[in-house]
Design an enzyme around this catalytic site. Sequence first.
Site, PDB file in Angstrom:
ATOM      1  N   LYS A  21     114.981  52.358   1.935  1.00 31.29           N
ATOM      2  CA  LYS A  21     116.075  51.789   1.133  1.00 31.29           C
ATOM      3  C   LYS A  21     117.318  51.555   1.987  1.00 31.29           C
ATOM      4  O   LYS A  21     117.931  50.492   1.925  1.00 31.29           O
ATOM      5  CB  LYS A  21     116.374  52.743  -0.034  1.00 31.29           C
ATOM      6  CG  LYS A  21     117.458  52.276  -0.976  1.00 31.29           C
ATOM      7  CD  LYS A  21     117.244  52.863  -2.362  1.00 31.29           C
ATOM      8  CE  LYS A  21     117.586  54.333  -2.449  1.00 31.29           C
ATOM      9  NZ  LYS A  21     119.015  54.629  -2.353  1.00 31.29           N
ATOM     10  N   ASP A 321     119.208  63.555   1.017  1.00 34.41           N
ATOM     11  CA  ASP A 321     118.531  62.989  -0.159  1.00 34.41           C
ATOM     12  C   ASP A 321     117.290  63.789  -0.560  1.00 34.41           C
ATOM     13  O   ASP A 321     116.627  63.449  -1.538  1.00 34.41           O
ATOM     14  CB  ASP A 321     118.117  61.538   0.114  1.00 34.41           C
ATOM     15  CG  ASP A 321     119.343  60.635   0.195  1.00 34.41           C
ATOM     16  OD1 ASP A 321     120.378  60.976  -0.401  1.00 34.41           O
ATOM     17  OD2 ASP A 321     119.256  59.591   0.872  1.00 34.41           O
TER      18      ASP A 321
END
Length: 443
Positions: A21, A321
């Site tokens: 991403k 993350d």
Amino acid sequence: MALVSRRSDGIAGEVRVPGDKSISHRALMIATQSVGETRIAGLLEGADVMASAVALRSLGADVSRQPDGVWRVLGRGVGGLAEPDAVLDLGNAGTGARLLMGLLSTHPFASFLTGDESLCRRPMERVMAPLRPMGAAFTARTGGRLPIAVVGAQDPIPGSYEMPVASAQVKSAVLLAGLNAPGVTSVFESRSTRDHTETLLRHFGAEVWSEAASNRVGCWISVRGQPELSPAPITVPGDFSSATFPLVAALIAPGSELGLAGVGVNPLRTGLLETLREMGADVVIENRRIDAGEPVADLRVRGGPLRGVDVPAERVAAMIDEFPAFAVAAACAEGVSRMRDVGELRVKESDRLQAIAEGLRACGVVVAESDDALVIHGAGRPPAGGATVKARMDHRIAMAFLVLGCASETPVAIDDADPIHTSFPGFVDLMNGIGARIAEVPA
Ligand code: S3P
């Protein structure tokens, strides 16, 4: 749509997760600043990146998907974006919004940015602060929140900024702003964060360098402004952050063995691997290679017992993350796991410290939460489960609890699967293809 995940008999097979991403957002944005055609293979086609693509089109860039799945960007050169007619809606994407604010802050026109309910709650002052001295003006909602009007500098001034929080998004926003400022723009970081922006800028021919500070711990990262960027083909590696969900599922479901091909293994992203190894996990990295400047490899993981671990504060940025996935592993491990200096998790897509703590408790795990720390008491076996966990518009919370359901005694459900599409389209099919048992909860 609500989903439920039932205990798996073992996670096995060979898979490839969707594109990274972070790199996908950057590839699109930086390609618009080059002169000519960039071809991007493996771009993540999740909602977050698609929102960036739509925003860049509104800014006059020609961004399209070719029939072979490769994306093509016709760049407009540094500073070449045009004033958009409509509001730019970045959806759930913090990276899209913050990096675009950087890029737009040195384009001499007004644009209006917004996002979904989750993004509109997230702090944006951290990017506006360094961009104002470069000549940009902003009007934001109370608390520095989206929607935000950006008026880019007519005469951009190169920036020099010392980051108070370790943030790759802030660093990238300043470097992207610096692209269209004359002279050198520099950012200081006391703890290294993901360097995809630097790598891709170099891949397009920009002069980007980093120097260790002489008087303290940390690094200055600089870009020379107003370069002519040349298009260069990009293959986006599989997203390490996405890979951690099937990977942790394989670790906690007995009798598992899983291969993950073509995963990005940039060391500024793979802190979770070190942590999992310290917990006793069997994860092997094979076939290391470099693609468009980024390290890529295949991962092989075998299930087995895990023990609790303390995550060192210096490693937080390299696994920022991955705390939802880590928390699931910690909940199944033998003994206590501690993470501190993780206050940043409160301003991600959701308040992740609260989401993890509440979700795990509902599944029968003992958890202690403070302002910027979390302690998880693992029992040496998967927890009871049997709860429906709120996804809170957060893809990683949704996926983490579905992964917990792969091993827990009774099923774990999530109330909303929609956020998963932001980063991991095809998650449920991929997981079920390797032995997970995830299904829709009948309405
Ligand atoms: C990202 C940086 C990190 C990370 C986010 C993606 C990026 O955020 O949490 O998911 O692509 O630069 P911060 O920069 O806020 O730490």
